[in-house]
Motif scaffolding. Structure first.
Motif, mmCIF file in Angstrom:
data_model
loop_
_atom_site.group_PDB
_atom_site.id
_atom_site.type_symbol
_atom_site.label_atom_id
_atom_site.label_comp_id
_atom_site.label_asym_id
_atom_site.label_seq_id
_atom_site.Cartn_x
_atom_site.Cartn_y
_atom_site.Cartn_z
ATOM 1 N N LEU A 282 -20.543 21.259 -11.803
ATOM 2 C CA LEU A 282 -21.965 21.499 -11.533
ATOM 3 C C LEU A 282 -22.210 22.966 -11.192
ATOM 4 O O LEU A 282 -23.244 23.535 -11.575
ATOM 5 N N ALA A 306 -23.487 16.069 -16.661
ATOM 6 C CA ALA A 306 -23.981 16.137 -15.286
ATOM 7 C C ALA A 306 -24.850 14.930 -14.939
ATOM 8 O O ALA A 306 -24.841 14.461 -13.794
ATOM 9 N N ARG A 310 -23.933 12.689 -11.653
ATOM 10 C CA ARG A 310 -24.857 12.548 -10.520
ATOM 11 C C ARG A 310 -25.240 11.092 -10.255
ATOM 12 O O ARG A 310 -25.797 10.786 -9.198
#
Length: 423
Positions: A282, A306, A310
């Motif tokens: 990230l 990502a 997440r």
């Protein structure tokens, strides 16, 4: 150690050491084709001697010493290399006197990494893009021509010819063994990024063999990517690629079950995802985006990864955003494989029927005829729609196309499970 155990050990050592061995030799002889031949000669010597003498404590250093002995003999006999004879002979003799620890240090310096030099040499503009990638995968990734052919979806003889011609071209052009600078660095960067990512992908999802993943290849690719990011820190796509690899690598432990069986994304234990790699990924993605400019394909793929990183649970995954990112990726790099990935995202965001429509549009795509993931994805969507007989046939076809034993077993299990309920 038995002869068969020694053979297995030699195979494993060669997979680990070959790239570093070839790179170190290429720095000395300035010819990647010759360096590979010398490395192969050292392997033959190991095959002859180790079954009787046993595997040495430092097999990499043994292979390098054997290759250097061969290099000295070759240089002494070769009139073509007469001008280099004295200079290289002294260097090789001096290297021979180093201790094992000193030899390891000499072959693995920091920014001046031999592996990175070899990467840029193999990606020289004198070669076609296809030849650059194939040669580097062969020399640095340790991949067979068959594995490279499947990565490119082209016939194996085509790849073999590219590699032979590429080595000959580099030798005839006397391409220097160095990391380029300035404008030349920029011109060669995109093919280097492509090569690093293909090496990573071969480790992340092995095209052949008994293992679902080959973490050592992922580690090699990550190491090269991180070094490259240090050398060209203002290039956003380098950071985008590093971000993508860090985020993908964070799932490696969860991709394999207790017996080595594949575990698909939605079935993975997210508690096993490596949070350090996620944070690093990230952060690299943020660096890529902070540098500005239009997002390139690696940065877009990192943004997709990502979204998964997440999401604490599969249900929290933002599939609508992922589908939109794949649409952007299609515009950047139009490809049937990217379209297939987009179809999966669309199916998760808008239902299996929407995804199947996109997959069916790819059935006539010639380059996907032997691509096992096409029938695999189609089988999954058909199963979700309750069309189990068709799904079973697709899973069986996918199993017949894959060259990975673990993946074949998984696909056959899915085929057996695609059975209509008894009436």
């Amino acid at each position: 150690m038995t002869a068969s155990a020694t053979q297995r050990a030699i195979d494993a050592i060669w997979r680990i050491e070959s790239a570093r061995l070839i790179a170190g030799l290429a720095r000395l002889v300035r010819d990647v084709g010759l360096a590979e031949e010398l490395a192969q000669d050292a392997l033959v010597a190991a095959l002859e001697r180790w079954p009787e003498s046993g595997v040495p404590d430092n097999p990499g250093a043994w292979l390098m010493a054997a290759a250097k002995h061969r290099a000295v003999d070759l240089l002494r006999r070769s009139k073509m290399l007469e001008r280099k004879h004295e200079e290289l002979g002294h260097e090789l003799e001096a290297q021979r006197a180093l201790s094992v620890s000193e030899l390891d240090a000499a072959l693995d310096d920091d920014v001046g990494d031999d592996l990175l030099r070899l990467m840029f040499t193999a990606c020289h503009p004198v070669l076609s893009t296809e030849a650059r990638v194939a040669l580097t995968l062969r020399l640095l990734g340790g991949l067979t021509t068959g594995e490279i052919a499947r990565a490119f979806l082209v016939p194996e003889p085509t790849v073999a010819q590219r590699i032979v011609r590429a080595k000959r071209t580099l030798s005839e052009a006397r391409v220097p063994f160095e990391v380029p600078r300035g404008a030349e660095l920029e011109a060669r960067l995109s093919s280097v990024l492509q090569v690093i990512y293909l090496v990573f992908n071969e480790g992340y999802s092995a095209t052949a063999g008994d293992d679902w993943v080959r973490p050592a290849l992922c580690e090699d690719a990550l190491r090269l990517g991180r070094i490259l990011a240090g050398l060209v820190a203002k290039e956003p796509e380098v950071h985008g690629l590093v971000a993508l690899m860090e985020l993908q690598a964070s799932r490696l432990r969860a991709r394999v079950g207790p017996s080595g069986e594949p575990v698909l994304l939605l079935d993975q234990n997210r508690g096993r995802w490596d949070q350090l790699l996620i944070r690093r990924g990230l952060a690299a993605l943020e660096r890529a985006e902070t540098l500005g400019g239009a997002r390139g394909p690696y940065t877009v793929q990192a943004a997709i990864a990502a979204c998964h990183a997440r999401a604490r649970t599969p249900d929290e995954t933002d599939w609508v955003r992922i589908a939109a990112l794949y649409e952007a990726l299609v515009q950047l790099v139009p490809s049937p494989v990217v379209e297939l990935n987009r179809a999966v995202a669309v199916s998760m965001a808008f239902g299996p029927a929407a995804g199947l429509e996109l997959v069916d549009a790819l059935l006539s795509e010639h380059s996907l005829e032997d691509y096992h993931l096409l029938p695999s994805v189609r089988g999954d969507l058909l199963a979700k729609l309750g069309r189990l007989d068709e799904a079973r046939a697709e899973f069986e076809r996918a199993a017949s196309l894959t060259h990975n034993a673990r993946e074949r077993k998984l696909l056959l299990e899915r085929a057996r499970a695609a059975v209509p309920p008894s009436t």
